[in-house]
Design a protein around this motif. Structure first.
Motif, mmCIF file in Angstrom:
data_model
loop_
_atom_site.group_PDB
_atom_site.id
_atom_site.type_symbol
_atom_site.label_atom_id
_atom_site.label_comp_id
_atom_site.label_asym_id
_atom_site.label_seq_id
_atom_site.Cartn_x
_atom_site.Cartn_y
_atom_site.Cartn_z
ATOM 1 N N VAL A 222 -22.163 -6.803 -59.222
ATOM 2 C CA VAL A 222 -22.202 -6.213 -60.561
ATOM 3 C C VAL A 222 -22.767 -4.810 -60.406
ATOM 4 N N LEU A 223 -22.353 -3.896 -61.277
ATOM 5 C CA LEU A 223 -22.710 -2.490 -61.140
ATOM 6 C C LEU A 223 -23.019 -1.906 -62.512
ATOM 7 N N GLU A 224 -24.017 -1.023 -62.558
ATOM 8 C CA GLU A 224 -24.345 -0.344 -63.804
ATOM 9 C C GLU A 224 -23.150 0.431 -64.347
ATOM 10 N N SER A 225 -23.049 0.473 -65.649
ATOM 11 C CA SER A 225 -22.056 1.321 -66.295
ATOM 12 C C SER A 225 -22.570 2.752 -66.343
ATOM 13 N N ALA A 226 -21.669 3.709 -66.180
ATOM 14 C CA ALA A 226 -22.054 5.121 -66.258
ATOM 15 C C ALA A 226 -22.144 5.613 -67.697
ATOM 16 N N THR A 227 -21.641 4.849 -68.656
ATOM 17 C CA THR A 227 -21.622 5.271 -70.056
ATOM 18 C C THR A 227 -23.025 5.260 -70.641
ATOM 19 N N ASP A 228 -23.442 6.403 -71.185
ATOM 20 C CA ASP A 228 -24.769 6.540 -71.820
ATOM 21 C C ASP A 228 -25.894 6.087 -70.894
ATOM 22 N N ASN A 229 -25.744 6.337 -69.628
ATOM 23 C CA ASN A 229 -26.732 5.891 -68.654
ATOM 24 C C ASN A 229 -27.872 6.911 -68.554
ATOM 25 N N PRO A 230 -29.138 6.479 -68.734
ATOM 26 C CA PRO A 230 -30.256 7.418 -68.714
ATOM 27 C C PRO A 230 -30.784 7.738 -67.320
ATOM 28 N N TYR A 231 -30.120 7.242 -66.282
ATOM 29 C CA TYR A 231 -30.692 7.338 -64.938
ATOM 30 C C TYR A 231 -30.031 8.412 -64.066
ATOM 31 N N GLY A 232 -29.527 9.470 -64.678
ATOM 32 C CA GLY A 232 -28.982 10.569 -63.906
ATOM 33 C C GLY A 232 -30.040 11.231 -63.034
ATOM 34 N N ASN A 233 -29.657 11.635 -61.841
ATOM 35 C CA ASN A 233 -30.584 12.272 -60.900
ATOM 36 C C ASN A 233 -30.550 13.781 -61.068
ATOM 37 N N PHE A 234 -31.725 14.411 -60.996
ATOM 38 C CA PHE A 234 -31.803 15.837 -61.300
ATOM 39 C C PHE A 234 -32.639 16.613 -60.288
ATOM 40 N N LEU A 235 -32.426 17.929 -60.294
ATOM 41 C CA LEU A 235 -33.294 18.872 -59.601
ATOM 42 C C LEU A 235 -34.564 18.994 -60.421
#
Length: 275
Positions: A222-235
């Protein structure tokens, strides 16, 4: 082409801080000397790979002197950014950073979101989540945010049920329904791929899955959905350094069409551009 120094680090905060000081320390504070190279702490995959693509293909034309330092834990990049040993880091998401700042008194802030690494459930013993046997053991990351994220992934797929309104501090004690009587083994996030032979399944962060030659898009049960996902990685940088001209140049390059194409072509859906 990889021009980075790789560090194997302890995961305890005190040990990580010591290592960050010794491994990254230099005669000049990286964050305050804006005339020198911008040193960025990053997880090896995909963060350092993306940064090295920028370094090798885009930085020179943009007038950016970029140096990439790799770390294998989720603590040292922030402590090194806080003490100025490095000028920025690229490895984390907002819920993790909020929790880290709160617990450690650090002052790290996001600059620009670059990509998402979907969290997934993997197994070398079963082919689907439905095949998990009663009493099966599931490895989950032991830091509070990623453990909660792992449990929410399982709940979103009907494997367990969590208390209503549970947030980013959820633990197995917040499970209200566990039809398969699953057991949970809490491990440092980097160790979860190595646990696959010892447990029935493991919830693994995207970067560690890729490092272990797992394809989130193909291998996850099973895999997280990318829709409205708050876990984006940032600089990210220490607060006050957002206007460093080197940081601004890197932020622009990391969200360029060239980097978007690199991410899409190299990771084939296992890493998703967020811009």
């Amino acid at each position: 082409m990889r021009n980075a120094t790789k560090f194997t680090t302890a995961v305890l905060a005190a040990g990580a801080l010591t290592l960050g000081l010794t491994a990254c320390g230099s005669d000049k504070d990286s964050a305050s000397d804006t005339s020198g190279p911008l040193i960025v702490a990053a997880s090896p995959v995909p963060h350092a790979e993306i940064l090295n693509y920028v370094k090798d293909n885009l930085a020179k034309d943009a007038g950016l002197d970029l140096e990439v330092k790799e770390f294998t834990d989720y603590v040292t990049p922030n402590t090194a950014t806080e003490d100025g040993s490095v000028g920025a880091n690229y490895f984390q998401n907002q819920p993790y950073l909020d929790d880290f700042n709160k617990k450690n008194g650090t002052h790290i802030v996001p600059v620009v979101t670059v990509h998402l690494e979907p969290l997934g459930l993997y197994s070398s013993k079963v082919k689907s989540a439905d095949d998990l046997k009663s009493g099966a053991t599931i490895a989950v990351p032991n830091d509070s945010v990623n453990e909660a994220r792992a449990l929410k992934l399982l709940a979103a797929n009907g494997i367990i049920t969590l208390k209503d309104g549970v947030g980013n501090e959820a633990t197995p004690s917040d499970i209200t329904k566990n039809p398969k009587d699953l057991k949970f083994k809490e491990l440092e996030a980097a160790q979860t791929p190595r646990s696959l032979e010892d447990v029935d399944a493991a919830v693994i962060n995207g970067n560690y899955a890729i490092e272990a030659d797992l394809s989130p898009a193909k291998d996850a049960l099973v895999l997280e959905s990318a829709t409205d996902n708050p876990y984006g990685n940032f600089l990210a940088v220490k607060e006050g350094n957002e206007d460093d001209p080197r940081v601004k140049k890197l932020a622009k390059l990391l969200t360029s069409p060239e980097v978007k194409k690199f991410i899409e072509d190299k990771y084939e859906g296992s890493v998703i551009p967020s811009f």
